[in-house]
Design an enzyme around this catalytic site. Structure first.
Site, PDB file in Angstrom:
ATOM      1  N   GLU A 176      41.584  14.702  74.508  1.00 10.33           N
ATOM      2  CA  GLU A 176      40.288  13.961  74.901  1.00 10.33           C
ATOM      3  C   GLU A 176      39.832  14.390  76.222  1.00 10.33           C
ATOM      4  OE1 GLU A 176      41.636   9.921  72.622  1.00 10.33           O
ATOM      5  OE2 GLU A 176      41.396   9.809  74.631  1.00 10.33           O
ATOM      6  N   CYS A 211      36.316  14.997  83.075  1.00 15.11           N
ATOM      7  CA  CYS A 211      37.677  15.018  83.385  1.00 15.11           C
ATOM      8  C   CYS A 211      38.603  15.743  82.128  1.00 15.11           C
ATOM      9  CB  CYS A 211      37.969  13.476  83.340  1.00 15.11           C
ATOM     10  SG  CYS A 211      40.043  13.208  83.238  1.00 15.11           S
ATOM     11  N   CYS A 258      52.011  14.339  76.979  1.00 15.54           N
ATOM     12  CA  CYS A 258      52.482  14.802  78.083  1.00 15.54           C
ATOM     13  C   CYS A 258      54.144  14.119  78.202  1.00 15.54           C
ATOM     14  CB  CYS A 258      51.931  13.765  79.379  1.00 15.54           C
ATOM     15  SG  CYS A 258      52.816  14.323  81.067  1.00 15.54           S
ATOM     16  N   CYS A 308      55.462   8.977  82.979  1.00 12.88           N
ATOM     17  CA  CYS A 308      55.275   7.734  84.024  1.00 12.88           C
ATOM     18  C   CYS A 308      55.029   6.487  83.076  1.00 12.88           C
ATOM     19  CB  CYS A 308      53.909   8.187  84.685  1.00 12.88           C
ATOM     20  SG  CYS A 308      54.111   9.885  85.509  1.00 12.88           S
ATOM     21  N   CYS A 340      51.429   4.784  82.238  1.00 11.51           N
ATOM     22  CA  CYS A 340      50.417   5.668  81.790  1.00 11.51           C
ATOM     23  C   CYS A 340      50.503   5.845  80.023  1.00 11.51           C
ATOM     24  CB  CYS A 340      50.532   7.119  82.313  1.00 11.51           C
ATOM     25  SG  CYS A 340      49.768   8.458  81.481  1.00 11.51           S
ATOM     26  N   CYS A 359      41.367   6.118  83.744  1.00  9.39           N
ATOM     27  CA  CYS A 359      42.481   7.044  84.139  1.00  9.39           C
ATOM     28  C   CYS A 359      43.725   6.792  83.140  1.00  9.39           C
ATOM     29  CB  CYS A 359      42.988   6.625  85.551  1.00  9.39           C
ATOM     30  SG  CYS A 359      42.020   7.668  86.487  1.00  9.39           S
TER      31      CYS A 359
HETATM   32  N1  SAH Z   1      49.397  14.452  84.906  1.00  9.32           N
HETATM   33  C1  SAH Z   1      48.778  14.410  85.993  1.00  9.32           C
HETATM   34  C2  SAH Z   1      47.088  14.399  85.826  1.00  9.32           C
HETATM   35  C3  SAH Z   1      46.819  13.390  84.756  1.00  9.32           C
HETATM   36  S1  SAH Z   1      46.875  11.788  85.252  1.00  9.32           S
HETATM   37  C4  SAH Z   1      48.925  13.405  87.335  1.00  9.32           C
HETATM   38  O1  SAH Z   1      49.709  12.714  86.744  1.00  9.32           O
HETATM   39  O2  SAH Z   1      48.900  13.558  88.290  1.00  9.32           O
HETATM   40  C5  SAH Z   1      45.603  11.495  86.407  1.00  9.32           C
HETATM   41  C6  SAH Z   1      45.808  10.256  87.361  1.00  9.32           C
HETATM   42  O3  SAH Z   1      45.836   8.909  86.516  1.00  9.32           O
HETATM   43  C7  SAH Z   1      47.217  10.206  87.793  1.00  9.32           C
HETATM   44  O4  SAH Z   1      46.952   9.861  89.363  1.00  9.32           O
HETATM   45  C8  SAH Z   1      47.937   9.032  87.350  1.00  9.32           C
HETATM   46  O5  SAH Z   1      48.791   8.492  88.284  1.00  9.32           O
HETATM   47  C9  SAH Z   1      46.693   8.018  87.031  1.00  9.32           C
HETATM   48  N2  SAH Z   1      46.987   7.068  85.977  1.00  9.32           N
HETATM   49  C10 SAH Z   1      48.039   7.205  84.768  1.00  9.32           C
HETATM   50  N3  SAH Z   1      47.914   6.145  84.047  1.00  9.32           N
HETATM   51  C11 SAH Z   1      46.997   5.349  84.784  1.00  9.32           C
HETATM   52  C12 SAH Z   1      46.581   3.876  84.364  1.00  9.32           C
HETATM   53  N4  SAH Z   1      47.323   3.275  83.418  1.00  9.32           N
HETATM   54  N5  SAH Z   1      45.801   3.576  85.217  1.00  9.32           N
HETATM   55  C13 SAH Z   1      45.347   3.854  86.349  1.00  9.32           C
HETATM   56  N6  SAH Z   1      45.683   5.374  86.767  1.00  9.32           N
HETATM   57  C14 SAH Z   1      46.554   5.846  85.935  1.00  9.32           C
HETATM   58 FE1  SF4 Z   2      51.655  12.592  82.456  1.00  9.75          FE
HETATM   59 FE2  SF4 Z   2      50.526  10.349  82.557  1.00  9.75          FE
HETATM   60 FE3  SF4 Z   2      52.279  10.801  84.321  1.00  9.75          FE
HETATM   61 FE4  SF4 Z   2      50.258  12.131  84.543  1.00  9.75          FE
HETATM   62  S1  SF4 Z   2      50.405   9.894  84.816  1.00  9.75           S
HETATM   63  S2  SF4 Z   2      52.338  13.008  84.610  1.00  9.75           S
HETATM   64  S3  SF4 Z   2      49.452  12.337  82.284  1.00  9.75           S
HETATM   65  S4  SF4 Z   2      52.807  10.532  82.303  1.00  9.75           S
END
Ligand code: SAH
Ligand code: SF4
Length: 385
Positions: free
Chosen positions: A111, A139, A146, A150, A153, A371
């Site tokens: 995506e 983006c 991944c 987290c 996410c 995000c």
């Molecule tokens: N994997 C990398 C880049 C992709 S995620 C990382 O984690 O930095 C990009 C950003 O989206 C990160 O700062 C993450 O903390 C944030 N993010 C992930 N899930 C989210 C959500 N449900 N709502 C808002 N931000 C989110």
């Molecule tokens: Fe992976 Fe989502 Fe964590 Fe970024 S925020 S490292 S995409 S699990």
């Protein structure tokens, strides 16, 4: 040439990666030079091919108009294809954001998101001072799924499917620019590597994509930002790069205890170790490190958390800014959004302590483009192209 190729593009899209086909999109100038040498043609043919791939954005060898037909046919017969990933589905949000499913030659999709007015991620780093009316942002994804897991996410729910190759990463950008009829050099574009995946767990291909985008496509690295969850060996390698995007760190918590609960990766690398690694990155004039901070109601959004972030930032003693991100909800995640007042208070607390803090506007929430929502939502009914 595989039978039927000329008649059906979708066959190529859907077919598993055939060992007989070789993808041209993704090869750098040096690799293209060695390739044309194999076909015993002069080196300038490599420059023509890279112009076609990265500046004219051709989709088929037939479109390489500077080449004689015989040369195009020789490459085709040897199994070479342009092979740039293609947009197979597009969703448009009420706010103008577009989310694309982009398919590789093995049929896997990633995506990519187009935000016509940016995502405010560039605020506070000096680049907005140029008063460009057009500050579109793409983006970009770096992996399918991944592994970092987290808890807040949606991408994490996919697990890791596979890494993307450099051409698949840079190809997302080119496919979107082409769709938007974008003119590199005339209009301004920002790239954020904040889509699906952890770029620093696919380091070599990610950096190869950056070099292609800088050297071949012509987008300045100062217009790019990569976000990492804090992969220390990746940050240390990044610190050695001559050509590199700006760096954003997903901090998301004021201390290791809270962070471990929402980002299990913290058990491997503590906040202090991440900051120590960031310190090794030689910054350009005016450059700041971005700390991203997803606000999760009742988890990390208290005034005391803001105060702890202030202490942490002071101790880090780096030129930095904080991007506050309001959490975007999704199915199966047991968090809630901070209310507007809490967000404003958190921001105010940082600002009044001298820490630049910005609130990232949610984009395309209705199409799951915001995000952390980059997960294939096939059940989604929200409109079509
Ligand atoms: N994997 C990398 C880049 C992709 S995620 C990382 O984690 O930095 C990009 C950003 O989206 C990160 O700062 C993450 O903390 C944030 N993010 C992930 N899930 C989210 C959500 N449900 N709502 C808002 N931000 C989110
Ligand atoms: Fe992976 Fe989502 Fe964590 Fe970024 S925020 S490292 S995409 S699990």
């Amino acid at each position: 040439m595989p039978p039927g190729r000329k008649n059906s593009v979708s066959l190529i899209l859907d077919a598993p990666a055939a060992s007989a086909t070789q993808t041209l999109f993704g090869l750098n100038h040096q690799q293209l030079t060695s390739l044309v040498q194999e076909f015993s043609v002069p080196e300038y043919r490599a420059r023509q091919l890279s112009d076609a791939l990265y500046r004219q954005w051709v989709e088929d060898l037939d479109e390489v108009s500077t080449w004689p037909k015989s040369l195009r046919e020789s490459l085709d017969a040897a199994g070479y294809r342009v092979g740039r990933p293609r947009i197979v589905e597009a969703f448009r949000s009420v706010d103008g954001t577009e989310r694309y499913l982009i398919a590789s030659s093995d049929g896997q999709t990633v995506e990519t998101v187009w935000m016509p007015e940016g995502d405010d991620g560039e605020e506070g780093d000096g680049s907005e001072a140029q008063n460009d009316f057009h500050r579109a942002t793409i983006c970009v994804s770096s992996q399918i799924g991944c592994a970092v897991n987290c808890q807040f996410c949606l991408t994490a729910k996919l697990g890791i499917v596979r890494n993307l190759a450099a051409g698949e990463i840079a190809g997302q950008v080119v496919s979107v620019l082409k769709r938007q009829k974008f003119e590199v050099g005339k209009q301004r574009i920002n790239l954020v590597f904040m889509g699906m995946g952890e770029p620093f767990l696919n380091y070599d291909e990610f950096m190869a994509a950056v070099r292609l985008l800088v050297e071949e496509v012509g987008i300045s690295e100062s217009r790019m930002t990569v976000s990492t969850s804090g992969i220390v060996p990746g940050i240390l390698r990044f610190a050695q790069e001559k050509t590199r995007p700006k760096l954003a760190i997903s901090l998301n918590a004021p201390n290791d205890a809270i962070r471990s609960g929402i980002m299990p990766i913290t058990r491997k690398w503590k906040i202090n170790e991440v900051i120590e690694a960031v310190r090794q990155v030689p910054l350009r004039p005016k450059e700041k490190i971005t700390f991203e901070y997803v606000l999760l109601g009742g988890v990390n959004d208290r005034v005391s958390d803001a105060d702890e972030v202030v202490r942490l930032a002071r101790k880090a003693n780096l030129p930095l800014k904080v991007n506050l991100i309001v959490w975007n909800p999704g199915p199966g995640m047991d968090f809630h959004m901070s209310d507007a007042e809490t967000v404003a208070k958190f921001q105010q607390r940082l600002r009044s302590s001298g820490i630049p803090a910005y609130i990232r506007r949610p984009r395309g929430r209705d199409i799951y483009a915001a995000c952390g929502q980059l997960k294939r939502m096939t059940e989604l009914t929200t409109l079509a192209q």
